[in-house]
Design a protein around this motif. Structure first.
Motif, PDB file in Angstrom:
ATOM      1  N   ALA A  45       0.835  -1.209   0.000  1.00  0.00           N
ATOM      2  CA  ALA A  45       0.000   0.000   0.000  1.00  0.00           C
ATOM      3  C   ALA A  45       0.866   1.254   0.000  1.00  0.00           C
ATOM      4  CB  ALA A  45      -0.926  -0.005   1.213  1.00  0.00           C
ATOM      5  N   SER A  46       1.951   1.233   0.750  1.00  0.00           N
ATOM      6  CA  SER A  46       2.821   2.400   0.866  1.00  0.00           C
ATOM      7  C   SER A  46       3.524   2.748  -0.435  1.00  0.00           C
ATOM      8  CB  SER A  46       3.873   2.166   1.953  1.00  0.00           C
ATOM      9  OG  SER A  46       3.258   2.020   3.212  1.00  0.00           O
ATOM     10  N   ILE A  47       3.767   1.749  -1.269  1.00  0.00           N
ATOM     11  CA  ILE A  47       4.437   2.021  -2.548  1.00  0.00           C
ATOM     12  C   ILE A  47       3.455   2.066  -3.717  1.00  0.00           C
ATOM     13  CG2 ILE A  47       6.647   1.112  -1.755  1.00  0.00           C
ATOM     14  CD1 ILE A  47       6.107  -1.419  -3.412  1.00  0.00           C
ATOM     15  N   GLY A  48       2.159   1.935  -3.404  1.00  0.00           N
ATOM     16  CA  GLY A  48       1.152   2.002  -4.454  1.00  0.00           C
ATOM     17  C   GLY A  48       1.090   0.770  -5.330  1.00  0.00           C
ATOM     18  N   TYR A  49       1.558  -0.345  -4.785  1.00  0.00           N
ATOM     19  CA  TYR A  49       1.571  -1.596  -5.543  1.00  0.00           C
ATOM     20  C   TYR A  49       0.267  -2.333  -5.252  1.00  0.00           C
ATOM     21  CZ  TYR A  49       3.516  -5.885  -7.550  1.00  0.00           C
ATOM     22  OH  TYR A  49       3.752  -6.994  -8.331  1.00  0.00           O
ATOM     23  N   GLU A  50      -0.747  -2.049  -6.041  1.00  0.00           N
ATOM     24  CA  GLU A  50      -2.086  -2.565  -5.800  1.00  0.00           C
ATOM     25  C   GLU A  50      -2.213  -3.995  -6.301  1.00  0.00           C
ATOM     26  OE1 GLU A  50      -4.792   0.232  -7.534  1.00  0.00           O
ATOM     27  OE2 GLU A  50      -4.004   1.865  -6.306  1.00  0.00           O
ATOM     28  N   ARG A  51      -2.638  -4.866  -5.398  1.00  0.00           N
ATOM     29  CA  ARG A  51      -2.846  -6.269  -5.698  1.00  0.00           C
ATOM     30  C   ARG A  51      -4.105  -6.746  -5.003  1.00  0.00           C
ATOM     31  NH1 ARG A  51      -0.880  -6.002  -9.756  1.00  0.00           N
ATOM     32  NH2 ARG A  51       1.222  -6.482 -10.348  1.00  0.00           N
ATOM     33  N   THR A  52      -4.682  -7.835  -5.513  1.00  0.00           N
ATOM     34  CA  THR A  52      -5.868  -8.412  -4.873  1.00  0.00           C
ATOM     35  C   THR A  52      -5.457  -9.065  -3.554  1.00  0.00           C
ATOM     36  OG1 THR A  52      -5.606 -10.592  -5.874  1.00  0.00           O
ATOM     37  CG2 THR A  52      -6.859  -8.940  -7.156  1.00  0.00           C
ATOM     38  N   PRO A  53      -6.413  -9.268  -2.666  1.00  0.00           N
ATOM     39  CA  PRO A  53      -6.085  -9.981  -1.422  1.00  0.00           C
ATOM     40  C   PRO A  53      -5.478 -11.361  -1.682  1.00  0.00           C
ATOM     41  CG  PRO A  53      -8.221  -8.926  -1.221  1.00  0.00           C
ATOM     42  CD  PRO A  53      -7.787  -8.770  -2.659  1.00  0.00           C
ATOM     43  N   GLU A  54      -5.940 -12.035  -2.734  1.00  0.00           N
ATOM     44  CA  GLU A  54      -5.400 -13.350  -3.069  1.00  0.00           C
ATOM     45  C   GLU A  54      -3.932 -13.249  -3.478  1.00  0.00           C
ATOM     46  OE1 GLU A  54      -8.254 -12.116  -4.489  1.00  0.00           O
ATOM     47  OE2 GLU A  54      -9.698 -13.284  -3.326  1.00  0.00           O
ATOM     48  N   GLN A  55      -3.619 -12.236  -4.269  1.00  0.00           N
ATOM     49  CA  GLN A  55      -2.233 -12.046  -4.682  1.00  0.00           C
ATOM     50  C   GLN A  55      -1.346 -11.706  -3.484  1.00  0.00           C
ATOM     51  OE1 GLN A  55      -3.221  -9.088  -7.664  1.00  0.00           O
ATOM     52  NE2 GLN A  55      -2.435 -10.424  -9.288  1.00  0.00           N
ATOM     53  N   LEU A  56      -1.817 -10.810  -2.629  1.00  0.00           N
ATOM     54  CA  LEU A  56      -1.041 -10.447  -1.443  1.00  0.00           C
ATOM     55  C   LEU A  56      -0.807 -11.666  -0.559  1.00  0.00           C
ATOM     56  CD1 LEU A  56      -2.708  -7.031  -0.562  1.00  0.00           C
ATOM     57  CD2 LEU A  56      -0.413  -7.387  -1.506  1.00  0.00           C
ATOM     58  N   ASN A  57      -1.830 -12.484  -0.397  1.00  0.00           N
ATOM     59  CA  ASN A  57      -1.692 -13.700   0.404  1.00  0.00           C
ATOM     60  C   ASN A  57      -0.692 -14.660  -0.229  1.00  0.00           C
ATOM     61  OD1 ASN A  57      -2.422 -15.482   2.592  1.00  0.00           O
ATOM     62  ND2 ASN A  57      -3.519 -16.684   1.048  1.00  0.00           N
ATOM     63  N   ALA A  58      -0.733 -14.797  -1.540  1.00  0.00           N
ATOM     64  CA  ALA A  58       0.214 -15.685  -2.226  1.00  0.00           C
ATOM     65  C   ALA A  58       1.646 -15.187  -2.059  1.00  0.00           C
ATOM     66  CB  ALA A  58      -0.144 -15.805  -3.706  1.00  0.00           C
ATOM     67  N   TYR A  59       1.844 -13.881  -2.111  1.00  0.00           N
ATOM     68  CA  TYR A  59       3.180 -13.332  -1.893  1.00  0.00           C
ATOM     69  C   TYR A  59       3.663 -13.647  -0.478  1.00  0.00           C
ATOM     70  CZ  TYR A  59       2.442 -10.583  -6.177  1.00  0.00           C
ATOM     71  OH  TYR A  59       2.195 -10.189  -7.456  1.00  0.00           O
ATOM     72  N   VAL A  60       2.772 -13.458   0.512  1.00  0.00           N
ATOM     73  CA  VAL A  60       3.140 -13.762   1.900  1.00  0.00           C
ATOM     74  C   VAL A  60       3.489 -15.236   2.040  1.00  0.00           C
ATOM     75  CG1 VAL A  60       2.234 -13.952   4.255  1.00  0.00           C
ATOM     76  CG2 VAL A  60       1.907 -11.842   2.962  1.00  0.00           C
ATOM     77  N   GLN A  61       2.713 -16.112   1.427  1.00  0.00           N
ATOM     78  CA  GLN A  61       3.012 -17.544   1.483  1.00  0.00           C
ATOM     79  C   GLN A  61       4.381 -17.837   0.873  1.00  0.00           C
ATOM     80  OE1 GLN A  61      -0.172 -19.880  -0.187  1.00  0.00           O
ATOM     81  NE2 GLN A  61      -1.677 -19.027   1.214  1.00  0.00           N
ATOM     82  N   TYR A  62       4.687 -17.189  -0.239  1.00  0.00           N
ATOM     83  CA  TYR A  62       5.990 -17.380  -0.888  1.00  0.00           C
ATOM     84  C   TYR A  62       7.114 -16.965   0.060  1.00  0.00           C
ATOM     85  CZ  TYR A  62      10.076 -16.458  -3.695  1.00  0.00           C
ATOM     86  OH  TYR A  62      11.366 -16.429  -4.156  1.00  0.00           O
ATOM     87  N   TRP A  63       7.019 -15.769   0.620  1.00  0.00           N
ATOM     88  CA  TRP A  63       8.072 -15.284   1.515  1.00  0.00           C
ATOM     89  C   TRP A  63       8.159 -16.168   2.756  1.00  0.00           C
ATOM     90  CZ3 TRP A  63      11.346 -12.448  -0.883  1.00  0.00           C
ATOM     91  CH2 TRP A  63      10.951 -11.494  -1.837  1.00  0.00           C
ATOM     92  N   ASN A  64       7.010 -16.560   3.303  1.00  0.00           N
ATOM     93  CA  ASN A  64       7.024 -17.424   4.487  1.00  0.00           C
ATOM     94  C   ASN A  64       7.732 -18.738   4.199  1.00  0.00           C
ATOM     95  OD1 ASN A  64       5.697 -15.649   6.208  1.00  0.00           O
ATOM     96  ND2 ASN A  64       3.680 -16.533   5.819  1.00  0.00           N
ATOM     97  N   LYS A  65       7.386 -19.340   3.092  1.00  0.00           N
ATOM     98  CA  LYS A  65       7.935 -20.653   2.761  1.00  0.00           C
ATOM     99  C   LYS A  65       9.422 -20.600   2.417  1.00  0.00           C
ATOM    100  CE  LYS A  65       7.119 -24.584  -0.270  1.00  0.00           C
ATOM    101  NZ  LYS A  65       6.709 -25.639   0.601  1.00  0.00           N
ATOM    102  N   ASN A  66       9.817 -19.594   1.673  1.00  0.00           N
ATOM    103  CA  ASN A  66      11.178 -19.555   1.156  1.00  0.00           C
ATOM    104  C   ASN A  66      12.155 -18.709   1.968  1.00  0.00           C
ATOM    105  OD1 ASN A  66      10.977 -21.154  -1.435  1.00  0.00           O
ATOM    106  ND2 ASN A  66       9.276 -19.726  -1.654  1.00  0.00           N
ATOM    107  N   PHE A  67      11.635 -17.840   2.829  1.00  0.00           N
ATOM    108  CA  PHE A  67      12.508 -16.948   3.586  1.00  0.00           C
ATOM    109  C   PHE A  67      12.109 -16.864   5.058  1.00  0.00           C
ATOM    110  CE2 PHE A  67      12.954 -15.743  -0.829  1.00  0.00           C
ATOM    111  CZ  PHE A  67      14.332 -15.664  -0.967  1.00  0.00           C
TER     112      PHE A  67
END
Length: 158
Positions: A45-67
């Motif tokens: 939100a702070s950088i204006g990178y608008e994504r759907t809740p599903e996309q945001l959740n998928a990104y969080v899952q990626y970072w959680n799993k890999n980092f």
């Protein structure tokens, strides 16, 4: 607030990337070049990178799993340098999905990878692992290497 290019065929400029870095460093959990995935939505939100809740959740899952639940600034910058090219982003992240490090993409690893792919290309949602192996296994050894997977992604994206 930084607004990413609306046309994702255009890359971020170095100036825009510097602004993303500066904003990243203001996140509540920032420490030693990382933030927690709990700040992902705020960061976007702070950088204006608008994504759907599903996309945001998928990104969080990626970072959680890999980092391990952290978003490293250096890894985020790798993604943002190529974010304008969905194929390149997916290819770049493919190796991270080879979680056992054997150089091949198993059925479980494919299931995780396809979650990333469908964020950007929903038409690939219905690709089965069997179909993936049939199309991607060019040396016919019954397995799909990371390199074969990358080639398949390049072929399958429009």
């Amino acid at each position: 607030m930084l607004r990413p290019p609306r046309d994702f065929s255009k890359a971020y400029t170095e100036e825009e990337l510097d602004e993303v870095k500066a904003i990243f460093r203001t996140m509540p959990s920032y420490k030693d070049g990382h933030i927690s995935t709990t700040d992902n939505t705020l960061l976007c939100a702070s950088i204006g990178y608008e994504r759907t809740p599903e996309q945001l959740n998928a990104y969080v899952q990626y970072w959680n799993k890999n980092f391990g639940g952290m978003i490293p600034l250096d890894e985020l910058m790798k993604v943002f340098r190529i974010i304008h090219n969905t194929v390149e982003v997916t290819i770049n992240r493919t190796e991270a999905y080879d979680t056992d490090g054997d150089g091949f993409i198993s059925a479980n690893e494919f299931a995780e990878l396809i979650k990333l792919v469908v964020i950007h290309e929903p038409k690939l949602r219905d690709v089965s692992y069997e179909e993936f192996v049939k199309e991607a296994d060019k040396n016919l050894d019954g397995k799909v290497s990371v390199d074969e997977c990358r080639a398949w992604i390049q072929k399958r994206f429009p």
